[in-house]
Every structure is written in structure tokens, then in C-alpha cells.
Scaffold this motif. Sequence first.
Motif, PDB file in Angstrom:
ATOM      1  N   LEU A 116      27.702  22.568 -44.809  1.00 31.15           N
ATOM      2  CA  LEU A 116      28.742  23.094 -45.691  1.00 31.15           C
ATOM      3  C   LEU A 116      29.804  22.026 -45.901  1.00 31.15           C
ATOM      4  N   ALA A 117      30.331  21.937 -47.100  1.00 35.33           N
ATOM      5  CA  ALA A 117      31.323  20.909 -47.387  1.00 35.33           C
ATOM      6  C   ALA A 117      32.276  21.370 -48.469  1.00 35.33           C
ATOM      7  N   VAL A 118      33.539  20.994 -48.316  1.00 33.72           N
ATOM      8  CA  VAL A 118      34.507  21.148 -49.400  1.00 33.72           C
ATOM      9  C   VAL A 118      34.578  19.775 -50.039  1.00 33.72           C
ATOM     10  N   GLY A 119      34.093  19.662 -51.252  1.00 31.62           N
ATOM     11  CA  GLY A 119      33.952  18.340 -51.859  1.00 31.62           C
ATOM     12  C   GLY A 119      32.536  17.839 -51.630  1.00 31.62           C
ATOM     13  N   PRO A 120      32.250  16.605 -52.051  1.00 32.74           N
ATOM     14  CA  PRO A 120      30.859  16.133 -52.021  1.00 32.74           C
ATOM     15  C   PRO A 120      30.304  15.834 -50.628  1.00 32.74           C
ATOM     16  N   ILE A 121      31.172  15.448 -49.672  1.00 35.70           N
ATOM     17  CA  ILE A 121      30.697  15.023 -48.351  1.00 35.70           C
ATOM     18  C   ILE A 121      31.311  15.899 -47.256  1.00 35.70           C
ATOM     19  N   CYS A 122      30.512  16.276 -46.243  1.00 38.86           N
ATOM     20  CA  CYS A 122      31.030  17.144 -45.181  1.00 38.86           C
ATOM     21  C   CYS A 122      31.853  16.350 -44.170  1.00 38.86           C
ATOM     22  N   LYS A 123      32.527  17.084 -43.284  1.00 39.04           N
ATOM     23  CA  LYS A 123      33.422  16.450 -42.316  1.00 39.04           C
ATOM     24  C   LYS A 123      32.671  15.560 -41.332  1.00 39.04           C
ATOM     25  N   VAL A 124      31.450  15.951 -40.964  1.00 39.42           N
ATOM     26  CA  VAL A 124      30.689  15.149 -39.990  1.00 39.42           C
ATOM     27  C   VAL A 124      30.280  13.824 -40.634  1.00 39.42           C
ATOM     28  N   CYS A 125      29.748  13.882 -41.846  1.00 41.10           N
ATOM     29  CA  CYS A 125      29.306  12.655 -42.528  1.00 41.10           C
ATOM     30  C   CYS A 125      30.488  11.728 -42.822  1.00 41.10           C
ATOM     31  N   GLU A 126      31.667  12.333 -42.995  1.00 38.36           N
ATOM     32  CA  GLU A 126      32.860  11.561 -43.334  1.00 38.36           C
ATOM     33  C   GLU A 126      33.448  10.851 -42.117  1.00 38.36           C
ATOM     34  N   ASP A 127      33.111  11.362 -40.918  1.00 36.47           N
ATOM     35  CA  ASP A 127      33.751  10.903 -39.685  1.00 36.47           C
ATOM     36  C   ASP A 127      33.146   9.572 -39.222  1.00 36.47           C
ATOM     37  N   PRO A 128      33.916   8.469 -39.238  1.00 33.92           N
ATOM     38  CA  PRO A 128      33.352   7.161 -38.892  1.00 33.92           C
ATOM     39  C   PRO A 128      32.995   7.049 -37.412  1.00 33.92           C
ATOM     40  N   ARG A 129      33.497   7.985 -36.577  1.00 30.41           N
ATOM     41  CA  ARG A 129      33.167   7.925 -35.142  1.00 30.41           C
ATOM     42  C   ARG A 129      31.788   8.489 -34.839  1.00 30.41           C
ATOM     43  N   ARG A 130      31.187   9.196 -35.814  1.00 31.30           N
ATOM     44  CA  ARG A 130      29.859   9.770 -35.568  1.00 31.30           C
ATOM     45  C   ARG A 130      28.801   8.698 -35.796  1.00 31.30           C
ATOM     46  N   ASP A 131      27.852   8.615 -34.843  1.00 28.68           N
ATOM     47  CA  ASP A 131      26.791   7.608 -34.876  1.00 28.68           C
ATOM     48  C   ASP A 131      25.864   7.830 -36.080  1.00 28.68           C
ATOM     49  N   PRO A 132      25.853   6.894 -37.021  1.00 30.12           N
ATOM     50  CA  PRO A 132      25.019   7.102 -38.213  1.00 30.12           C
ATOM     51  C   PRO A 132      23.531   6.848 -37.952  1.00 30.12           C
ATOM     52  N   ALA A 133      23.181   6.309 -36.779  1.00 24.49           N
ATOM     53  CA  ALA A 133      21.776   6.008 -36.480  1.00 24.49           C
ATOM     54  C   ALA A 133      21.068   7.164 -35.787  1.00 24.49           C
ATOM     55  N   LEU A 134      21.816   8.227 -35.516  1.00 22.10           N
ATOM     56  CA  LEU A 134      21.274   9.376 -34.784  1.00 22.10           C
ATOM     57  C   LEU A 134      21.421  10.623 -35.648  1.00 22.10           C
ATOM     58  N   ILE A 135      20.295  11.253 -35.994  1.00 22.39           N
ATOM     59  CA  ILE A 135      20.339  12.435 -36.857  1.00 22.39           C
ATOM     60  C   ILE A 135      19.735  13.630 -36.143  1.00 22.39           C
ATOM     61  N   CYS A 136      20.451  14.732 -36.145  1.00 25.27           N
ATOM     62  CA  CYS A 136      19.937  15.977 -35.591  1.00 25.27           C
ATOM     63  C   CYS A 136      19.525  16.881 -36.748  1.00 25.27           C
ATOM     64  N   VAL A 137      18.253  17.279 -36.758  1.00 25.94           N
ATOM     65  CA  VAL A 137      17.724  18.112 -37.843  1.00 25.94           C
ATOM     66  C   VAL A 137      17.789  19.579 -37.440  1.00 25.94           C
ATOM     67  N   VAL A 138      18.471  20.389 -38.258  1.00 24.97           N
ATOM     68  CA  VAL A 138      18.574  21.822 -37.975  1.00 24.97           C
ATOM     69  C   VAL A 138      18.083  22.615 -39.187  1.00 24.97           C
ATOM     70  N   GLU A 139      17.842  23.902 -38.961  1.00 23.57           N
ATOM     71  CA  GLU A 139      17.366  24.738 -40.063  1.00 23.57           C
ATOM     72  C   GLU A 139      18.506  25.154 -40.996  1.00 23.57           C
ATOM     73  N   GLU A 140      19.621  25.605 -40.409  1.00 23.89           N
ATOM     74  CA  GLU A 140      20.716  26.154 -41.214  1.00 23.89           C
ATOM     75  C   GLU A 140      22.051  25.534 -40.806  1.00 23.89           C
ATOM     76  N   PRO A 141      23.048  25.539 -41.722  1.00 19.26           N
ATOM     77  CA  PRO A 141      24.368  25.009 -41.356  1.00 19.26           C
ATOM     78  C   PRO A 141      24.959  25.700 -40.119  1.00 19.26           C
ATOM     79  N   SER A 142      24.650  26.995 -39.948  1.00 21.25           N
ATOM     80  CA  SER A 142      25.205  27.730 -38.800  1.00 21.25           C
ATOM     81  C   SER A 142      24.668  27.193 -37.474  1.00 21.25           C
TER      82      SER A 142
END
Length: 203
Positions: free
Chosen positions: A66-92
Motif C-alpha cells: 500500500l502506498a500514498v503516492g507512487p512509492i511505499c514507505k519501505v521502498c522509499e527508506d534508504p536504510r532498508r537493504d535493497p538486495a534482500l526481498i521478502c515475498v508475501v501474498e498480501e500487503p497485510s
Amino acid sequence: MVARVFSAPVNRLITELNRLPGVGQRTAQRLAFHILRLSKEDALALADAIREVKETVGECEICFNLAVGPICKVCEDPRRDPALICVVEEPSDIIPIERTHEFSGRYHVLGGSLSPIDGVDPEDLHIAELFKRIDGGEIREVVVATNSTTTGEATALYLADTLRERAPDVAVTRLATGLPVGGDLEYADEVTLGRALRGRMRL
Ligand SMILES: [Zn+2]
């Protein structure tokens, strides 16, 4: 038949509330009467909150959180490791993972799980977009955190198989399954206990 004693607007409210998950007819009536007792200000604040999320909240262009605007808060956060992705079924599903404070990477929301019987095929989920992110070359590990259901497991297997061919350098991991904290062995079902044994770790 009970509905006949209420006026049309009250029935409408009960009907709408009754459509929410986990809200049966009686709970819907109780909530409707609660709303009727609220001040006009408080009741309209609830209606406005619903209107606001529907008007402002969309999907992140990168991960489909979920996002307000084009990019969500997690993707926007430079402290989050961009090389590690967790795949989930739903935003919840992101909420309980965030609550653990154990995950510092980013997410990818599939929008469901594979279920050929229900007509849900890979192209119905955000799988192509996941592969595109991985093809970017920056990803080191994909943690598959789909549900431990038949369709969730099928999705995990599909992703693992496909990624092994497509991106052999990317580590694909699955959340461990096992015994609940504070649980007794005696009460564990054999599938859970069997998995806990297979997934045992050195102490
Ligand atoms: Zn995002």
C-alpha cells in the motif's frame, strides 16, 4: 424479518457492515447501533477515514505494498537493504513481519497465491514484476514468506524452481516452520512436528 422494524438507512448500514469479514448479522446490528449513538462528528470522522483511504491509498509501483503516492514507505527508506526481498501474498502480511523487527530488507507483494483450480496462474500475480526486479541484478536473497497453505506452498515451490533457472546467483529461502513458542510437543500436529524435525538447527 427483524430488518422490517428498522428504517431503510439503518438497514443499509447494517447490510454494509455485514459485508465486512468476520462481521455477522448480529455484530453488524451492534456496530450500526453504536454508530447511531456516536456524535455526528465522530460518525462522520469514520466515514471520512474510509473515503480518504479509498481516494489516496494505492499500490507501490515497485513492490505493490500500500502506498500514498507512487512509492511505499519501505521502498522509499534508504536504510532498508535493497538486495534482500521478502515475498508475501498480501500487503497485510507485511505488518506481522515488520512487528518482529527481524527483517531489514524490502518486500514484494504478489497479490495472492497460485491456485490453478481457481484460475489463478503466474500471470495473475505480480510475479513478472518480481523477476524484473531480480533481473536488475542487485538482489542477493529472496525470502519466500507465502502462507503455509496448499496454494502458498505451491507458490513458494514455483518461485524457487523458476528463480533457480532464471537467477542462479540469487539465494531463495523459505520461512522456517515449526513449533509455536511456549507450545508442548504433545499437542503439535504431525505435519508441523515433522517439518520442525526436518528444519532442525544446530545449537
Ligand atoms: Zn514499495
